[in-house]
Structure formats: C-alpha cells, structure tokens
Design a protein around this motif. Structure first.
Motif: not given
Ligand SMILES: Nc1ncnc2c1ncn2[C@@H]1O[C@H](COP(=O)(O)OP(=O)(O)OP(=O)(O)O)[C@@H](O)[C@H]1O
Ligand SMILES: [Mg+2]
Lengths: 500, 325
Positions: A37-41, A394-396
């Motif tokens: 959930g840091a925001g990488k994706s 919508d979660l990571s």
């Molecule tokens: N489509 C979306 N709608 C609402 N919130 C979102 C959406 N996509 C991501 N988020 C939120 O944005 C934040 C960052 O998500 P992201 O997917 O970038 O994390 P990540 O760093 O890739 O984590 P992971 O290691 O679990 O893959 C999270 O809090 C997630 O809940």
C-alpha cells in the motif's frame, strides 16, 4: 532517461502518491520498494497510462510525456508486467505475446509467422510450450513468464516489473534475471518491484523507497544494508526478522494425532499419498511449481476427490469443499485473484464470507459482529485500507492477500491449508503473519503450509514434506529441516531415502 | 490432444451432419442442389445479421436492435425508391451509412456511459422500430426494374439448384466475418474485450474505439441484411422481422460461441444458421408437422449447447487445476 517530478495521485479516501520523484538511468536496474500500500503499483500505473495522475510531470529522454492509455506507453517503448498477471486466458499464448504487434500482410494476421515469433520470444526462458494453445490452459507460473516475455519484447527503452517473481521458482527467477541483465547491458532502464529483498540486492543498482505515498530515499544499493533498507520501508526497525523466528527443531515432539488421510490423489495428478497431521502441528509442503504441491492440497480440501480422511471419532467426508468446510477445514488458495477474493465486495464482507457460508444463508451474521471481526483483522494483519467498507479490488496487491488470509483465520478452522500465504506481502507484515501462525498453532490449530520460500517453511514447519514430479518423495523432521536438505530433496530424492 | 476451444465447433458440425443424414434418410430428395440453393436463399438475411451478432457476442456484448434495423431498412428502401428518383444502389449506400452510424452511436453510448449493451441496444430496438413506423405503417411493395433484376439474379448449379445473388452475399459476409474476427487486429481486440475489459485495457486495447467499431459493424451487417431481406420479400414492412435478433443470438450460440464472450467462431454461426434452416426445411418436407416444431427443436438444441458449454468449462478448469506446469 526517465524522470518523474512531484507526481500526485488521489483516490477517494487515500492520497496514494504525494509529491513523488523518481529517476531512472539508462542501463540500470532500479528497485522500487515499500510496504504494502505504499504506492508502488500506483506509481507504475501512472507512468504507463493506466491511471491519470492528478499532478506532476513525467519526462522520457527530456521530453514531457503524459500517456493516456497503456498502448500509448507501449508505443513510447515502455513495457510493463503489472502486479496482477494481466493477460487474456481466452487467447492463445502466441496471441497474447504478439497482441497489438501481430505480423501482418495486407492487414491480415500471419498466423504462422506469429507462432514463430512467439516461440522466439519464449526461447530465452527455456519454456517449450505449445504457443497455439489457450493461455488459460497453463499454470500461473507459465502465465507469469509469458507476461514477462511480452513486456520484454515491448520495452524499447524502459521495462517495468511489478513483483514479477511472485509465482516463480528459483530456476525461473534465475532465468529472468539473466534476461534482465542482458537488457541492462543493452542500455534499457529497468524498474523492479519486489518484496524479496535477496532478489533486490542480487539484481538492482539503485533503490528508491516509498512509504505512505511519499518518496523516502534513493540510494545506491551498495550504500545500504538489509536492516537500514527495512527501516526505510517500515519507518522503524523490525524487531524480529523471519529467520530469527525459527522454532527450535531440536526435538521431534510427539503430538496427539488428529487427522489421518489415506490414499489421497490419483495417478497422473499426484500421489496417491498418506498424511497424518497432529493437533497443533505445522506441516510444510516444499517443491517446485507444478510438482504437485497445490494438487495435494486440493485433494485434502475436497476440491478433487480421491482418498479418505479420518479423525479419532471416525471417517470424515471430504469429497467436496463444502463438506470439508463443515468438517472444520480451511483453504487459502494460491491464485487469490480468481479463487480468493470477491473484488467488488468490501473488506468486511470478504472477511465474513466463509464464516457466513458455514452458518448457512438463513442465519445472517449480525453486522456488528462482522464489523468487529473486520476491525480486528485489519489491525492484526495491518491491512492498509481507508476503512472496512472499501472494495477489496481497490486495495494494493499485498493487502488483498491479507484479506484472503483474514477470511480463513476468522473461521478458526481446526485444519487450515495455506498455499503461498505470504506472496506479495512486505517484510513487516510477513513477520507479523508468521507470529500469528505460531499463536494459532499454540491454540491447537493444525496447518499445512505450501511455500516456495524455504526460509518461511523452516521458520514455521514442524515437518516438511517434499513433493517432486507429482509424488511425495521425502519427509524431513526436527533438525533435518534446513535449507540445504530441502533443496537436495527437491533436486534428487535418493540421497534422503525416506519415501512417503 | 485437440484444443478444447474447438470442441463446441466440432459439436456444431457433428449435429449439422447428423441432421443432414436424418433428412436424407427420410427424404432422399432433399440431397439436391435445389434444396441447398433454397436453404441459402431463405436464410441469407439471417446469416448476414448473425455474422454481425457473432462479433458482438465474442466481445461479450449483445445487440438487440438488429431485428428492428432490418425492418427499418426494408421500409427505408421501399419508401425512398417510391418517393425519389434515386438509383437503388445509391439508396443502398445511404442506408448502410445510416445503420452503421446508428450502430456506432450505440457503441459510443455503451462505452462513454459505461452502460450495459443490453439496455442501450434495447433502446435502439425501440428507436429503429419507431423510425420504421414513422416512414410508413403499411407494407410498401418495391417495383424498381433494377431491383427486380437483383431478385432474379442467380447462378444455375448442376442439378438445377439456384444459387441466388443474396445467397452469395450471405456466403461472402461469412467469409468477411471470418477474416475480420479471426485474422485482423480488430478481431483480436474483440476477443480481448470478451476475455475481460480491464485486462484488455492494460494490454493496450483501445477499448472505446473497438466498442464503437463492434456495434458499427453489427449495424452495417443489419443494414446489409435489411437490403437482402427487401430483395427476398420484394417489399418493406415495418412489422417485419420481429424477434430476428433472438433468432440470430440462437444461431450464434448453436454455432458454438459462448454467450459471455471471448470464445467462438464465425464459421460456427454459419453452421448454426444452416442447422436451423435445415430443421425448417425438414418440417416443410414432412408436411404434417406444425411449424412450431422448428421452435421446439431449436429450443432443445440451445439448451443442449448451454449444457455442453458448462461441461466444457468444468473440464477446462479441472484440467487447469490439474496444472500442466
Ligand atoms: N483503484 C483504486 N481505488 C482506490 N484506492 C486505490 C486504488 N488503487 C490503489 N488504491 C490505494 O492506493 C494505495 C497504494 O496502492 P498500491 O497498489 O500502489 O500499493 P503497492 O505499493 O503496490 O502495494 P503492494 O506491495 O501491496 O502491491 C493503497 O492504499 C490502495 O488502497
Ligand atoms: Mg502493488
């Protein structure tokens, strides 16, 4: 060559990216790290046109770019493997590999040329499969390699890999890394996201860490050690790391036998094998992908029928998952996207799902009870979500995985099967999950853990069964449970001798 | 081991062959080029519109407007030929522009408003039918000399069977549909949409453009089918072809396409259409059976295919879980 400045992306209830900067040089592998959930994706999706950023600018070779669709990013020479394996199961492997760039004559796709091109693309990965078959016919690991091969072929300048190794075994990872090093030598810039820190240290030149959507640090990998890297990611030091957590394997503890499985499996799929599981015992299942690990679990849970189960009170019917659940079994599957979660439902509803199924639909679970459960697991597993009502989709990626785990833990089954429980989960949460497993086992739950990560198996298992070529070939207990013995058993079983 | 995706197509072909054998056993006379010629002629309009429907269904959509569009086309042609001095070919071109634009507009709405195709094309169905009524409420005969020539154009096959112009148009449409669906990038995008819109988008499919293209194509095929139907009946009538969209969907499903999209063959649809036509011919030959039997047999076939598809789905997921690694 790629520079990102003050990139911002907002979702309802979350600021996913907050004034983030990022640089990518030609000829480097740049690791992008951070907690779940840091925001990488999200950063990657903004970069490749899947999301529109709310602010900031992206420059490629000095020119400002704002890709509005993934195809535009592809045309700019940016190839991407997204975290969720993003190919189409209803198209053939060749169609997936060549999608959008099919060889044509007079507007018509030249099927034979496409088949040849596809075979060439898979060549460096040592994957010899029939590319004219539907992709859906193949396993998750193969799909992931196909996705990688496609992205590599698309990337003229930049290759982005978002947790590409999550379903690969050591051999396939090595192959991928060889390919990546070759591309690096050709001057491509590569962005690499992974929660496997060993792989990060192995492959990358520089590291950028994000936390809560913010840029924390960018450093040469040589200037960082494991602990400081983890500290940057979590914002605090990790008290106990996975390996320190290993239970002592010195003594083989005798346990009351709880479940006995006989003749599980069917020739050609796996086994047949026998298995005894004691109360409070953790059995590890090791083996390469496709060795029959997952299939073994599916027999135990009634997803496939074959074999009998028994406890002290007598036989238990487990020929369907329903009956298995009724008998107090649980199974958190490997492919969370198709089997694990209902993306449209909220975190609360997903956690309550299996429990509700056991109660029967006629007796709905009170909402307050659901909320209590959801709150508890959000806290215990550190699920990063703005609230319990957010849709799981919508979660990571890592947080979705935590929801799957929470659902089965909430059922408090007597026998729980976890297939790759920590895939895509960050180091902090990883340690927390292993701690939770120890706690549950202490309360008498029995576990079967399938994992490609040997450290994880060593840390939790009382007994490790090695699966190879669709048969259970070895059983290791007590002090035998070490990385080297397991690896040896996976490679060649005759040195161990013991056959299950 | 054959590709499991081909199984429904094989099943379709097998059923068609069985139907042929049954017909031949009962009425040896049916194995003539005359019957074949009639089969193609009588089902030409259905075959053409079903090709368009196949592409829509492959993409995971549905187009309920086509029956009304065929009726509108007939009326449009009849009224324009009666009231203006335009050459039929000009009228045809005008009509195809109108129906293609109509389809494109529906595709645009589906994409932009993110509305289910079912709703948008249902509205389109009422609109097109209403537009036909606005032009006329009567059956309008067509007696243009060029038009009559088209009606009479045929190639005499050995055995005195007539391969009519509209039968040829249908066969050409099927070939065109096969090329478009299976051999072009547009076709790949159609299959990709049927496999999953989100994934398709991440793979670089231009979702909006493809959606518009799909419904425009269906609109075009409905227009072409309308022309053929007008030639076949020699008139335009606003109440014609009610429910043809459903017959077309049935033909597509009997042809082995999966209603949720992503799998199927245009060639299968042709076989589906011919199977349905053959049943009808059989009933005509028999003479004692009520024509309702056609519907009953088609209903049974449809059910059979739905069950077959479910079974295949099971089989393929089981095999996947059995996992070739
Ligand atoms: N489509 C979306 N709608 C609402 N919130 C979102 C959406 N996509 C991501 N988020 C939120 O944005 C934040 C960052 O998500 P992201 O997917 O970038 O994390 P990540 O760093 O890739 O984590 P992971 O290691 O679990 O893959 C999270 O809090 C997630 O809940
Ligand atoms: Mg992610």
């Amino acid at each position: 060559m790629l520079t990102i400045r003050s990139l911002t992306k907002r979702f309802p209830g979350t600021l996913a990216l907050d004034d983030v900067r990022f640089d990518l040089r030609a000829g480097e592998v740049h690791a992008l790290l951070g907690e779940n959930g840091a925001g990488k994706s999200t950063l990657i999706k903004c970069l490749t046109g899947a999301y529109r950023p709310d602010g900031g600018e992206i420059r490629l070779d000095g020119a400002k770019i704002a890709p509005r669709s993934t195809s535009e990013a592809q045309e700019l020479g940016i190839g991407t493997v997204y975290q969720e394996v993003n190919l189409l199961p209803n198209l053939t492997v060749a169609q997936n590999l060549c999608f959008g760039r099919e060889p044509r004559r007079a507007g018509m796709i030249r099927t034979r040329a496409m088949t040849r091109a596809a075979q060439d693309m898979l060549d460096p990965y040592g994957l010899d499969i029939d590319v004219t078959r539907d992709l859906g016919h193949y396993s998750v690991a193969i799909r992931q390699i196909v996705a990688i091969a496609r992205a590599v072929a698309l990337s003229g300048k930049v290759l982005i890999l978002d947790e590409p190794t999550a379903s690969l075994d050591a051999r396939e990872v090595k192959m991928l890394f060889d390919v990546v090093r070759g591309l690096k030598a050709r001057g491509l810039g590569i962005v690499f996201v992974s929660h496997f820190l060993d792989q990060v240290f192995d492959l990358s030149d520089r590291v950028t860490v994000l936390r809560n959507g913010r840029h924390i640090v960018t450093e040469d990998i040589a200037a960082l050690d494991r602990l400081s890297l983890i500290e940057h990611m979590l914002g605090h030091a990790l008290e106990t790391e996975v390996a320190d957590h290993a239970t002592s394997h010195d003594a083989v503890i005798a346990r009351p036998e709880m479940l006995t499985f006989r003749g599980m499996g069917r020739a050609g799929v796996v086994g047949p094998f026998d298995l005894d599981v004691g109360q409070g015992e953790v059995v590890g299942l090791a083996g390469l992908l496709g060795s029959g690990r997952t299939e073994s679990a599916e027999y135990l849970f009634g997803l496939r029928s074959g074999g009998t189960a028994e406890d002290i009170k007598g036989p238990i019917p487990i020929d369907t998952p329903r009956k298995a659940i009724a008998a107090g079994f649980g199974f958190a599957p490997e492919d969370r996207k198709t089997d694990g979660i209902v993306a449209e439902l909220s975190v609360r509803e997903n956690i309550a799902l299996a429990l509700q199924a056991r109660r029967g639909w006629a007796r709905p679970m009170p909402r307050a009870e659901q909320q209590r459960l959801a709150r508890m697991y959000i806290e215990r597993l550190d699920i990063r979500t703005s609230d319990a009502e957010k849709a799981v989709g919508d979660l990571s990626g890592g947080n979705q995985q935590k929801v799957v785990l929470a659902r089965w833990l909430a059922m408090n089954p007597r026998f729980l099967i976890l297939d790759e429980p920590t895939r895509g989960i960050d180091v902090g949460a990883h340690a927390e999950i292993l701690r939770l497993i120890h706690e549950l086992v202490g309360e008498g739950m029995s576990l079967l853990v399938i994992s490609s990560e040997l450290d994880e198996l060593i840390a939790v298992a009382d007994r490790v069964i090695v699966v190879r070529d669709r048969a259970h070939v070895a059983e290791l207990t007590g002090a035998e449970i070490r990385a080297d013995t397991i690896v040896r058993a996976i490679a060649r079983h005759d040195e161990i001798g013991e056959v299950a | 081991m054959t590709n499991p995706r081909l199984l429904p197509l094989y099943a379709t072909i097998a059923i068609f062959l069985v139907a042929c054998v049954i017909c031949y056993a009962q009425f040896p006379y049916m194995a003539s080029t005359r019957v074949l010629g009639n089969l193609l002629t009588d089902n030409a309009y259905l075959g053409i519109v079903a090709v368009g429907m196949t592409v829509v269904i492959l993409s995971g959509g549905i187009d309920l407007s086509v029956g009304s569009v065929i009726a509108f086309s007939g009326v449009f042609i009849a009224v324009l030929l009666r009231d203006t001095g335009l050459h039929p070919l000009v009228v045809f071109a005008l009509l195809l522009v109108v129906t293609t634009a109509f389809g494109a507009a529906m595709g645009g709405l589906i994409h932009v408003l993110e509305m289910p195709a079912f709703i948008v094309t249902l509205a389109g169905m009422f609109l097109a039918r209403g537009a036909a009524y606005m032009l006329t409420i009567d059956s309008v005969p067509i007696d243009d000399p060029f038009f009559t020539m088209l009606q009479k154009a045929y190639y005499l096959m050995p055995g005195k069977g007539r391969l009519t112009l509209i039968g040829v148009v249908m066969l050409l449409s099927v070939v065109a549909g096969m090329v478009i669906a299976h051999r072009t990038r547009f076709g790949s995008s159609v299959f990709a949409l049927g496999g999953g819109v989100q994934t398709a988008r991440l793979m670089g499919v231009k979702v909006g453009r493809t959606t518009v293209g799909i419904y425009a194509f269906s609109g075009f095929m409905a227009g072409l089918s309308g022309i053929v139907f007008a030639i076949y009946t020699g008139s335009g009538y606003p109440l014609a072809t009610v429910g043809t969209e459903l017959t077309a969907i049935a033909a597509v499903v009997i042809g082995g396409a999966i209603l949720t999209g992503g799998a199927g063959y245009v060639f299968g649809t042709l076989i589906g259409v011919l199977t349905m036509g053959l049943i009808q011919t059989y009933i005509v030959f028999d003479g004692t059976l009520s024509s309702w039997w056609t519907k009953i047999v088609i209903g049974g076939l449809l059910l059979m295919f739905i069950v077959l598809q479910k079974g295949l789905l099971r089989l393929s997921t089981a095999r996947l879980a059995g996992g070739a690694a």
